[in-house]
Design an enzyme around this catalytic site. Structure first.
Site, PDB file in Angstrom:
ATOM      1  N   THR A  65       7.432   3.539   2.710  1.00 62.34           N
ATOM      2  CA  THR A  65       7.810   4.334   3.870  1.00 62.34           C
ATOM      3  C   THR A  65       9.315   4.550   3.862  1.00 62.34           C
ATOM      4  O   THR A  65      10.081   3.602   3.685  1.00 62.34           O
ATOM      5  CB  THR A  65       7.393   3.630   5.174  1.00 62.34           C
ATOM      6  OG1 THR A  65       6.002   3.311   5.113  1.00 62.34           O
ATOM      7  CG2 THR A  65       7.648   4.520   6.371  1.00 62.34           C
ATOM      8  N   ASP A  84       9.600  -8.186   4.574  1.00 67.61           N
ATOM      9  CA  ASP A  84       8.921  -7.334   5.549  1.00 67.61           C
ATOM     10  C   ASP A  84       8.795  -8.024   6.895  1.00 67.61           C
ATOM     11  O   ASP A  84       8.983  -7.410   7.949  1.00 67.61           O
ATOM     12  CB  ASP A  84       7.550  -6.899   5.022  1.00 67.61           C
ATOM     13  CG  ASP A  84       6.672  -8.068   4.590  1.00 67.61           C
ATOM     14  OD1 ASP A  84       7.210  -9.175   4.322  1.00 67.61           O
ATOM     15  OD2 ASP A  84       5.445  -7.883   4.493  1.00 67.61           O
ATOM     16  N   ARG A  85       8.507  -9.318   6.872  1.00 67.65           N
ATOM     17  CA  ARG A  85       8.362 -10.073   8.120  1.00 67.65           C
ATOM     18  C   ARG A  85       9.723 -10.252   8.797  1.00 67.65           C
ATOM     19  O   ARG A  85       9.824 -10.201  10.038  1.00 67.65           O
ATOM     20  CB  ARG A  85       7.698 -11.420   7.843  1.00 67.65           C
ATOM     21  CG  ARG A  85       6.348 -11.285   7.191  1.00 67.65           C
ATOM     22  CD  ARG A  85       5.731 -12.606   6.814  1.00 67.65           C
ATOM     23  NE  ARG A  85       4.999 -13.186   7.938  1.00 67.65           N
ATOM     24  CZ  ARG A  85       3.860 -13.870   7.808  1.00 67.65           C
ATOM     25  NH1 ARG A  85       3.316 -14.009   6.609  1.00 67.65           N
ATOM     26  NH2 ARG A  85       3.256 -14.376   8.857  1.00 67.65           N
ATOM     27  N   THR A 124       0.822  -1.213   0.000  1.00 75.09           N
ATOM     28  CA  THR A 124       0.000   0.000   0.000  1.00 75.09           C
ATOM     29  C   THR A 124       0.850   1.255   0.000  1.00 75.09           C
ATOM     30  O   THR A 124       0.573   2.200  -0.741  1.00 75.09           O
ATOM     31  CB  THR A 124      -0.937   0.015   1.223  1.00 75.09           C
ATOM     32  OG1 THR A 124      -1.753  -1.161   1.203  1.00 75.09           O
ATOM     33  CG2 THR A 124      -1.825   1.240   1.200  1.00 75.09           C
ATOM     34  N   ASP A 171       2.200  -7.291  12.482  1.00 69.54           N
ATOM     35  CA  ASP A 171       2.310  -6.146  11.570  1.00 69.54           C
ATOM     36  C   ASP A 171       0.955  -5.938  10.904  1.00 69.54           C
ATOM     37  O   ASP A 171       0.520  -6.741  10.084  1.00 69.54           O
ATOM     38  CB  ASP A 171       3.385  -6.389  10.522  1.00 69.54           C
ATOM     39  CG  ASP A 171       3.696  -5.129   9.700  1.00 69.54           C
ATOM     40  OD1 ASP A 171       2.836  -4.231   9.627  1.00 69.54           O
ATOM     41  OD2 ASP A 171       4.797  -5.049   9.139  1.00 69.54           O
ATOM     42  N   THR A 195     -25.785   3.271  10.910  1.00 70.50           N
ATOM     43  CA  THR A 195     -24.995   2.494   9.951  1.00 70.50           C
ATOM     44  C   THR A 195     -23.505   2.686  10.109  1.00 70.50           C
ATOM     45  O   THR A 195     -22.744   1.705  10.163  1.00 70.50           O
ATOM     46  CB  THR A 195     -25.410   2.855   8.513  1.00 70.50           C
ATOM     47  OG1 THR A 195     -26.790   2.541   8.345  1.00 70.50           O
ATOM     48  CG2 THR A 195     -24.585   2.071   7.498  1.00 70.50           C
ATOM     49  N   THR A 253      -1.129  -4.163   4.811  1.00 71.70           N
ATOM     50  CA  THR A 253      -2.151  -4.540   3.831  1.00 71.70           C
ATOM     51  C   THR A 253      -2.717  -5.907   4.200  1.00 71.70           C
ATOM     52  O   THR A 253      -3.929  -6.122   4.186  1.00 71.70           O
ATOM     53  CB  THR A 253      -1.551  -4.568   2.416  1.00 71.70           C
ATOM     54  OG1 THR A 253      -0.940  -3.303   2.151  1.00 71.70           O
ATOM     55  CG2 THR A 253      -2.623  -4.833   1.381  1.00 71.70           C
TER      56      THR A 253
END
Length: 256
Positions: A13, A109-110, A10, A129, A184, A132
């Site tokens: 960074t 990333d992990r 997404t 984490d 809603t 996304t």
């Protein structure tokens, strides 16, 4: 100074470290196709807004789960910062032992999250984490990556809710004051946030139960994770710079 870049599905960074201190960070969207010149100008302008002289950046390191943008991004760093970026990948020294059947399946990333959490907080621990996708990774006391769980991220759940229904609106993802919603929007917010808190608590409970490991700390990071972390006591620490710290630590382990 060191430039670290986390390329997620997404967002991209970026962080600037002066020694061990994160002095600035920025976020841009991943899903817009950009040329190397566009990336270069964006990075240059972001640094300028924080008063950072780009000539003082002496190294760059990247962790990415989006191969499609890497050529343009790395070219931008070469052209605009005159640096060859270090890319975290297979064969990179991390200090974490991956003991799953196929270590190559574990995304960078992990790994960077696990490295940072283990270095900063020690094991055993569960690293969550909220990106996304939301990932839950179990790291043992001796620094072994033992197991991982992946679920749809809270924004994916929200997108499905309002895109797959005819009359439900797009809403801000936030925790309402009460789960007893009266209309809603708050009913959707309650379902999303309280439902995700429930998922988080159950997965953490099951990981602890099935692993049989005592004294597990739970460290969280990423995206909308602060909303979830503030709503449950199973998460001891929320660290929004965890991934950037992990990239810095891995770069330092590998530099010559």
């Amino acid at each position: 100074m060191l430039l670290v870049i986390d390329v997620g599905n997404t967002n991209v960074t970026l962080g600037i470290f002066k020694e061990e201190v994160l002095i600035a960070n920025f976020r841009i969207t991943t899903r817009i196709a950009r040329t190397s010149d566009e990336y270069g100008i964006i990075i240059h302008d972001l640094l300028k807004t924080k008063g950072i002289d780009s000539s003082l950046i002496k190294a760059a390191a990247i962790a990415s789960v989006v191969p499609g943008i890497m050529h343009s991004l790395k070219s931008a760093i070469i052209k605009y910062l005159n640096l060859t970026p270090f890319e975290i990948g297979i064969g990179t020294k991390t200090g974490i032992k991956i003991v799953t059947p196929n270590p190559k399946e574990i995304g960078s990333d992990r790994i960077v999250d696990a490295v940072a959490a283990y270095d900063l907080y020690g094991g055993p621990l569960i690293v969550i984490d909220f990106g996304t996708a939301t990932t839950y990774d179990l790291i043992t006391e001796d620094g072994s990556f033992l197991a991982g769980i992946t679920s749809p991220g809270i924004r994916i759940c929200a997108d499905a809710l309002w895109h797959q229904t005819a009359r439900l609106p797009e809403i801000e993802i936030k925790k309402p004051d009460s789960i007893l919603a009266k209309e809603t929007i708050t009913s959707m917010q309650a379902g999303l946030v309280y439902g995700y808190i429930g998922q988080t608590e159950y997965i953490v409970k099951k990981v602890i139960e099935e692993s049989g490991i005592e004294g597990i700390k739970v460290i969280a990071t990423g995206g909308l994770g602060k909303i979830i972390a503030d709503g449950t006591d199973v998460i001891q620490i929320f660290d929004d710079s965890l991934t950037l710290q992990g990239i810095r630590l891995i770069y330092n382990k590998n530099r010559i």
